[in-house]
Design a protein around this motif. Structure first.
Motif, short mmCIF file in Angstrom:
data_model
loop_
_atom_site.label_atom_id
_atom_site.label_comp_id
_atom_site.label_asym_id
_atom_site.label_seq_id
_atom_site.Cartn_x
_atom_site.Cartn_y
_atom_site.Cartn_z
N ILE A 1 0.84 -1.20 0.00
CA ILE A 1 0.00 0.00 0.00
C ILE A 1 0.87 1.25 0.00
CG2 ILE A 1 -1.61 1.36 1.41
CD1 ILE A 1 -2.91 -1.28 2.25
N LYS A 2 1.95 1.23 0.76
CA LYS A 2 2.86 2.38 0.81
C LYS A 2 3.50 2.64 -0.54
CE LYS A 2 4.12 1.89 5.69
NZ LYS A 2 5.21 1.54 6.64
N ASN A 3 3.66 1.58 -1.33
CA ASN A 3 4.30 1.72 -2.64
C ASN A 3 3.29 1.69 -3.79
OD1 ASN A 3 7.48 1.50 -2.31
ND2 ASN A 3 6.55 0.13 -0.81
N ARG A 4 2.05 1.98 -3.48
CA ARG A 4 1.00 1.86 -4.49
C ARG A 4 1.23 2.80 -5.68
NH1 ARG A 4 -5.47 1.47 -3.19
NH2 ARG A 4 -6.14 0.98 -5.31
N CYS B 1 -4.52 -25.28 -3.42
CA CYS B 1 -5.26 -24.04 -3.14
C CYS B 1 -4.30 -22.94 -2.71
CB CYS B 1 -6.33 -24.28 -2.07
SG CYS B 1 -5.70 -24.61 -0.41
N ASP B 2 -3.21 -23.31 -2.02
CA ASP B 2 -2.19 -22.32 -1.65
C ASP B 2 -1.47 -21.77 -2.88
OD1 ASP B 2 -2.74 -22.68 1.03
OD2 ASP B 2 -0.94 -23.86 1.46
N VAL B 3 -1.27 -22.65 -3.88
CA VAL B 3 -0.59 -22.23 -5.11
C VAL B 3 -1.43 -21.18 -5.83
CG1 VAL B 3 0.37 -22.99 -7.31
CG2 VAL B 3 0.55 -24.47 -5.29
N TYR B 4 -2.74 -21.42 -5.89
CA TYR B 4 -3.63 -20.44 -6.50
C TYR B 4 -3.53 -19.10 -5.78
CZ TYR B 4 -7.89 -18.08 -8.05
OH TYR B 4 -8.77 -17.16 -8.57
N SER B 5 -3.62 -19.13 -4.45
CA SER B 5 -3.56 -17.90 -3.67
C SER B 5 -2.23 -17.19 -3.87
CB SER B 5 -3.76 -18.21 -2.18
OG SER B 5 -5.00 -18.85 -1.95
N PHE B 6 -1.16 -17.97 -4.00
CA PHE B 6 0.15 -17.36 -4.27
C PHE B 6 0.12 -16.59 -5.59
CE2 PHE B 6 4.16 -17.46 -6.54
CZ PHE B 6 5.01 -16.84 -5.63
N GLY B 7 -0.54 -17.15 -6.61
CA GLY B 7 -0.63 -16.46 -7.91
C GLY B 7 -1.29 -15.10 -7.78
N ILE B 8 -2.36 -15.02 -6.97
CA ILE B 8 -3.03 -13.74 -6.73
C ILE B 8 -2.09 -12.79 -5.98
CG2 ILE B 8 -5.02 -12.60 -5.69
CD1 ILE B 8 -5.74 -14.43 -8.02
N CYS B 9 -1.38 -13.32 -4.99
CA CYS B 9 -0.42 -12.49 -4.24
C CYS B 9 0.69 -11.97 -5.16
CB CYS B 9 0.21 -13.29 -3.10
SG CYS B 9 -0.90 -13.65 -1.72
N LEU B 10 1.13 -12.80 -6.08
CA LEU B 10 2.20 -12.39 -7.00
C LEU B 10 1.73 -11.21 -7.86
CD1 LEU B 10 4.98 -12.79 -8.17
CD2 LEU B 10 4.06 -14.63 -9.63
N TRP B 11 0.51 -11.28 -8.34
CA TRP B 11 -0.06 -10.15 -9.08
C TRP B 11 -0.08 -8.90 -8.20
CZ3 TRP B 11 -3.93 -6.68 -8.38
CH2 TRP B 11 -4.36 -5.94 -9.48
N GLU B 12 -0.50 -9.06 -6.97
CA GLU B 12 -0.61 -7.93 -6.04
C GLU B 12 0.76 -7.33 -5.74
OE1 GLU B 12 -2.60 -7.11 -1.62
OE2 GLU B 12 -2.90 -9.02 -2.64
N ILE B 13 1.78 -8.18 -5.61
CA ILE B 13 3.14 -7.70 -5.34
C ILE B 13 3.65 -6.92 -6.54
CG2 ILE B 13 5.52 -8.44 -4.96
CD1 ILE B 13 4.29 -10.91 -3.46
N TYR B 14 3.40 -7.42 -7.74
CA TYR B 14 3.88 -6.73 -8.95
C TYR B 14 3.16 -5.40 -9.14
CZ TYR B 14 5.06 -5.70 -13.77
OH TYR B 14 5.51 -5.07 -14.90
N CYS B 15 1.85 -5.40 -8.98
CA CYS B 15 1.05 -4.20 -9.27
C CYS B 15 0.96 -3.23 -8.09
CB CYS B 15 -0.36 -4.61 -9.69
SG CYS B 15 -0.44 -5.57 -11.21
N CYS B 16 1.27 -3.71 -6.88
CA CYS B 16 1.04 -2.89 -5.67
C CYS B 16 -0.39 -2.36 -5.67
CB CYS B 16 2.04 -1.74 -5.58
SG CYS B 16 3.71 -2.26 -5.21
N ASP B 17 -1.31 -3.24 -5.98
CA ASP B 17 -2.71 -2.84 -6.08
C ASP B 17 -3.59 -3.99 -5.64
OD1 ASP B 17 -4.85 -1.22 -6.62
OD2 ASP B 17 -4.29 -0.80 -8.69
N MET B 18 -4.88 -3.70 -5.51
CA MET B 18 -5.84 -4.71 -5.09
C MET B 18 -6.51 -5.37 -6.29
SD MET B 18 -6.03 -5.00 -1.80
CE MET B 18 -7.65 -5.75 -1.62
N PRO B 19 -6.61 -6.71 -6.29
CA PRO B 19 -7.36 -7.35 -7.37
C PRO B 19 -8.86 -7.10 -7.21
CG PRO B 19 -6.68 -8.97 -5.73
CD PRO B 19 -6.04 -7.66 -5.34
#
Length: 381
Positions: free
Chosen positions: A187-190, A278-296
């Protein structure tokens, strides 16, 4: 409620917060606890040499011996100010044996609405989960220091004196991580976003931690950036084991919605059997969030997300500026078919192979010149 399963028999991971203890586990452990207690009492009755009080003391002593490998000395614990509040208690800064720690004080019976059996089941679940957590040792998993089961006349030292602890309180002590949550960092780096090298390093930390848990047959079941903490060197550590569990050998033994909407895999949302993927799927969403610094899914309600993820194969919008090497990891991780998702060990290898020397990070907001071309609508793998 049934729970998740996978190949070769996996474990429920437990969060500092312990906010969502599984109902089935509560019932199961309650029955086990009651049966064990009855066995002890029956054995004492058969011996005839131990009065009920002595038999109870003997039972309590056995319980203390069983948990002695993770129970800590309360005289070495200093509890300081509150840093967070949760469903079942509060998280405090503290010092244990000279080391900075985070202290979670849990009270399951304070409101008076729980029966003795309910409290006993919660304590039994607490005992099992900390007994699993204390054996974990990995640089990307928050270090578990110890715990204290509720006991009468327990005093914990504070800077202003002593804190009298009700007998129904349990205490969890873990290493203190000064960097806060990964979500807060993103969030700080959004606006300015993260350098591509930093994105990959953070992703690797999380992937290595999850790969380690899976190697120990532990399914986290609530992988999200809010449950990951940063230390002073920006190393990511998995910190939430509230709903984690050993993976069941039979996938049909793990069902039911467990986790956080927006990160939950389609099979979990759909109430189908699931496993560590199911953890792998959640990791994929987290990876997008880390790259974009945004909320899906920022413009969708929880119900809309649930329906679209399951029925329309909805996924977060993929930025066009995202290097294909990283985008491919996301797509593989959030595949609708769990069998097509990679194991976390393979995810680690894919991330390690990414070349970050030429950049490729998300374009900062103030450098897009009013153009939204960095995003394209992405509706599925």
């Amino acid at each position: 409620m049934k729970e998740a399963g996978g190949d070769g028999g996996f474990v429920r991971a437990d969060q500092i917060d312990l906010k969502s203890l599984d109902e089935q586990l509560e019932r199961h452990l309650s029955r086990a606890w009651t049966m064990e207690k009855r066995k002890e009492e029956a054995a004492a009755d058969q011996r005839g040499s131990k009065p009920p009080a002595l038999a109870a003391a003997h039972y309590s002593q056995n319980r203390r011996q069983r948990r002695s490998d993770w129970e800590i000395d309360p005289s070495k614990l200093v509890v300081r100010g509150v840093i967070a509040r949760g469903t079942f208690g509060t998280v405090h800064r503290g010092v244990y044996d000279g080391h900075d720690v985070a202290v979670k004080l849990l009270d399951w019976g304070e409101d008076g609405h729980r029966s003795e059996q309910d409290i006993a089941a919660l304590r039994a679940a607490f005992s099992q989960e900390v007994s699993v957590w204390h054996k974990l040792d990995h640089p990307n998993v928050t270090k578990f220091i110890g715990a204290i089961m509720g006991a009468r006349d327990l005093d914990i030292q504070t800077e202003s004196g002593h804190l009298a602890m009700p007998s129904n309180i349990c205490c969890v002590v873990v290493e203190y991580l000064a960097g806060g949550s990964l979500k807060g960092f993103l969030i700080k780096n959004r606006r300015k976003k993260l350098a591509f090298k930093v994105v990959v390093q953070i992703a690797l930390d999380l992937a290595r931690g999850l790969s380690y848990l899976h190697s120990k047959k532990i399914v986290h079941r609530d992988v999200k950036t809010e449950n990951m903490l940063l230390d002073k060197t920006r190393t990511v550590k998995i910190a939430d084991f509230g709903v984690a569990r050993l993976e069941a050998s039979n996938p049909s033994d793990m069902t039911g919605e467990t986790g956080t909407l927006g990160y939950m895999a389609p099979e979990v949302l759909n109430g189908s059997p699931y496993n560590r993927k199911c953890d792998v799927y959640s990791f994929g969403i987290c990876l997008w969030e880390i790259y974009c610094c945004d909320m899906p899914y920022p413009d969708l309600s929880f119900s809309e997300v649930t329906s679209a993820v399951v029925r329309q194969n909805l996924r977060p919008e993929m930025p066009r500026c995202c290097p294909s090497s990283l985008a491919n990891v996301m797509k593989r991780c959030w595949d609708a078919n769990p069998d097509k998702r990679p194991e976390m060990a393979e995810v680690v290898s894919m991330l390690e192979a990414i070349d970050t020397s030429k950049g490729g990070g998300m374009i900062p907001v103030d450098q897009r010149q009013g153009c939204l071309s960095c995003f394209r609508q992405y509706r599925g793998p």
